[in-house]
Design an enzyme around this catalytic site. Sequence first.
Site, mmCIF file in Angstrom:
data_model
loop_
_atom_site.group_PDB
_atom_site.id
_atom_site.type_symbol
_atom_site.label_atom_id
_atom_site.label_comp_id
_atom_site.label_asym_id
_atom_site.label_seq_id
_atom_site.Cartn_x
_atom_site.Cartn_y
_atom_site.Cartn_z
ATOM 1 N N CYS A 166 0.854 -1.197 0.000
ATOM 2 C CA CYS A 166 0.000 0.000 0.000
ATOM 3 C C CYS A 166 0.884 1.240 0.000
ATOM 4 O O CYS A 166 2.021 1.221 0.457
ATOM 5 C CB CYS A 166 -0.903 -0.017 1.226
ATOM 6 N N HIS A 167 0.312 2.335 -0.492
ATOM 7 C CA HIS A 167 1.084 3.563 -0.614
ATOM 8 C C HIS A 167 1.599 4.070 0.734
ATOM 9 O O HIS A 167 2.661 4.693 0.807
ATOM 10 C CB HIS A 167 0.236 4.636 -1.305
ATOM 11 N N THR A 168 0.883 3.785 1.811
ATOM 12 C CA THR A 168 1.319 4.271 3.125
ATOM 13 C C THR A 168 2.627 3.597 3.565
ATOM 14 O O THR A 168 3.448 4.212 4.244
ATOM 15 C CB THR A 168 0.212 4.057 4.176
ATOM 16 N N HIS A 195 0.464 -3.489 6.219
ATOM 17 C CA HIS A 195 -0.729 -3.308 7.063
ATOM 18 C C HIS A 195 -1.979 -3.788 6.339
ATOM 19 O O HIS A 195 -3.084 -3.430 6.686
ATOM 20 C CB HIS A 195 -0.857 -1.835 7.469
ATOM 21 N N GLU A 196 -1.777 -4.589 5.289
ATOM 22 C CA GLU A 196 -2.905 -5.085 4.495
ATOM 23 C C GLU A 196 -2.687 -6.599 4.360
ATOM 24 O O GLU A 196 -2.286 -7.084 3.314
ATOM 25 C CB GLU A 196 -2.882 -4.373 3.124
ATOM 26 N N CYS A 252 -9.207 -0.049 21.679
ATOM 27 C CA CYS A 252 -9.393 -0.579 23.034
ATOM 28 C C CYS A 252 -10.858 -0.855 23.344
ATOM 29 O O CYS A 252 -11.178 -1.652 24.212
ATOM 30 C CB CYS A 252 -8.804 0.390 24.055
ATOM 31 N N CYS A 304 -12.276 3.711 25.396
ATOM 32 C CA CYS A 304 -11.732 5.042 25.696
ATOM 33 C C CYS A 304 -12.746 6.117 25.263
ATOM 34 O O CYS A 304 -13.836 5.801 24.790
ATOM 35 C CB CYS A 304 -10.396 5.252 24.982
ATOM 36 N N CYS A 352 -13.562 5.625 21.494
ATOM 37 C CA CYS A 352 -14.259 4.357 21.236
ATOM 38 C C CYS A 352 -15.698 4.462 21.726
ATOM 39 O O CYS A 352 -16.630 4.003 21.057
ATOM 40 C CB CYS A 352 -13.527 3.199 21.912
ATOM 41 N N CYS A 387 -9.162 6.024 18.579
ATOM 42 C CA CYS A 387 -8.909 5.330 19.856
ATOM 43 C C CYS A 387 -7.615 5.839 20.493
ATOM 44 O O CYS A 387 -6.564 5.883 19.856
ATOM 45 C CB CYS A 387 -8.827 3.824 19.608
ATOM 46 N N ARG A 445 -3.861 5.725 19.007
ATOM 47 C CA ARG A 445 -3.178 6.918 18.511
ATOM 48 C C ARG A 445 -1.906 7.240 19.292
ATOM 49 O O ARG A 445 -0.989 7.880 18.779
ATOM 50 C CB ARG A 445 -4.126 8.112 18.536
ATOM 51 N N CYS A 447 -7.159 -2.688 3.900
ATOM 52 C CA CYS A 447 -6.860 -1.246 3.807
ATOM 53 C C CYS A 447 -7.607 -0.582 2.657
ATOM 54 O O CYS A 447 -8.624 0.050 2.865
ATOM 55 C CB CYS A 447 -5.363 -0.980 3.709
ATOM 56 N N ARG A 475 -2.730 -3.115 -7.397
ATOM 57 C CA ARG A 475 -2.178 -3.684 -6.174
ATOM 58 C C ARG A 475 -1.216 -4.817 -6.494
ATOM 59 O O ARG A 475 -1.524 -5.691 -7.311
ATOM 60 C CB ARG A 475 -3.292 -4.284 -5.290
HETATM 61 ZN ZN LIG Z 1 -2.917 1.166 3.315
HETATM 62 ZN ZN LIG Z 2 -10.205 3.203 22.412
#
Ligand SMILES: [Zn+2]
Ligand SMILES: [Zn+2]
Length: 367
Positions: A40-42, A61-62, A91, A94, A97, A105, A109, A168, A361
């Site tokens: 992915c680009h990220t 992350h995918e 979580c 919080c 959430c 969250c 973060r 993603c 992809r």
């Molecule tokens: Zn991504």
């Molecule tokens: Zn949370």
Amino acid sequence: MKFTAAVLERVNAPLTLETLDMAPLQPGDVLVRIRASGLCHTDLEAIQGSLAYPLPIVLGHEGAGVVEAIGKDVSQVKVGDHVVCSWNPNCGHCFYCDRGLPILCEPFRRNQPRGLLLDGTTRMTRRGEKVHHYSVTSTHAEYTVVPESGAIPVPKEIPFDRACLIGCGVMTGIGAVVRKAKVPAGSSVAVIGCGAVGLNVIQGAVLADAAPIIAIDRDPAKLQRAGGFGATDTIDASTPDVPEKVRALTGGRGADYVFEAAGHKSSFRLSVEAVRPGGEVTWLGKVNVDEEVAFRWGTLMGEKRIVRSSYGGAVPRRDFPWIAREYLEGRVKLDELITRRIALHEINDGFAALARGEGIRTVVELA
Ligand SMILES: [Zn+2]
Ligand SMILES: [Zn+2]
């Protein structure tokens, strides 16, 4: 246990395949044997340094795979489940959430930018040295440990290479339309940028029964693909008067909903020019965090709404199995999103092609 992972050691350096050690599972941990992981680009932003993460780190992350083991207190997944990893584990209790915004969250973060799991620790080491987790997923590896809220079971019928995409780009695009903007049937939709996310916005607009669905891009090949994903009209973004062309297709008003999925200053500006008064703009792309984007004030008038979304309003435990079923029943295209399959040792080549803007992809397949 020992496993192989693609490690980013320095910004702009190639990833290196290394043998890492995984610590014993902690309560709430899920060990996933990764079978497929999309580029992915990220990830590329982390490699190129525009997204700063502590190094060394395992990107990706995918991902999709099989639950190999679970820690104490895990109740939502079991060994043998096929799962798609969510890069937004949360979580569940919080401030954010509780307000239905898991994307914000607080433990997520706080720890995600530091390359840590939700509990503020890591599980991976290399000869005793800490190795960081990328977005609490780190799927460019044979194995990963994720929190229970990041391991989402999907039907076993969906192949891993297609399932991973849900984690993603597909979720972000389809979710932006169906979950975030909640586009009503019959609405007009314009999509700026027809890469992986933009094509999935188009798929979301088809699911929402929107019409017309107007695809906007500079690349004729991408516009052609957009037609295959359900765009009813296309506009070449390199031609003059693009907002006028959108209005010509929408009764002279502008689109009811505009989605920005290109990540350029010019496309953010175009998004607010192409939406009708009272319409809604959803920004999915991004520029560097310190960059300034200018708008002509008049284009922001007229009761327009602008929403920025990172993950398409995803609630992964609700949405991943839903998208998987939509694929299995033929209403969502995933096969067509995969333009290349590679082995883990070819990952640098895959990222080089992504940097050149080739294909949609590339998926790393693991045995
Ligand atoms: Zn991504
Ligand atoms: Zn949370």
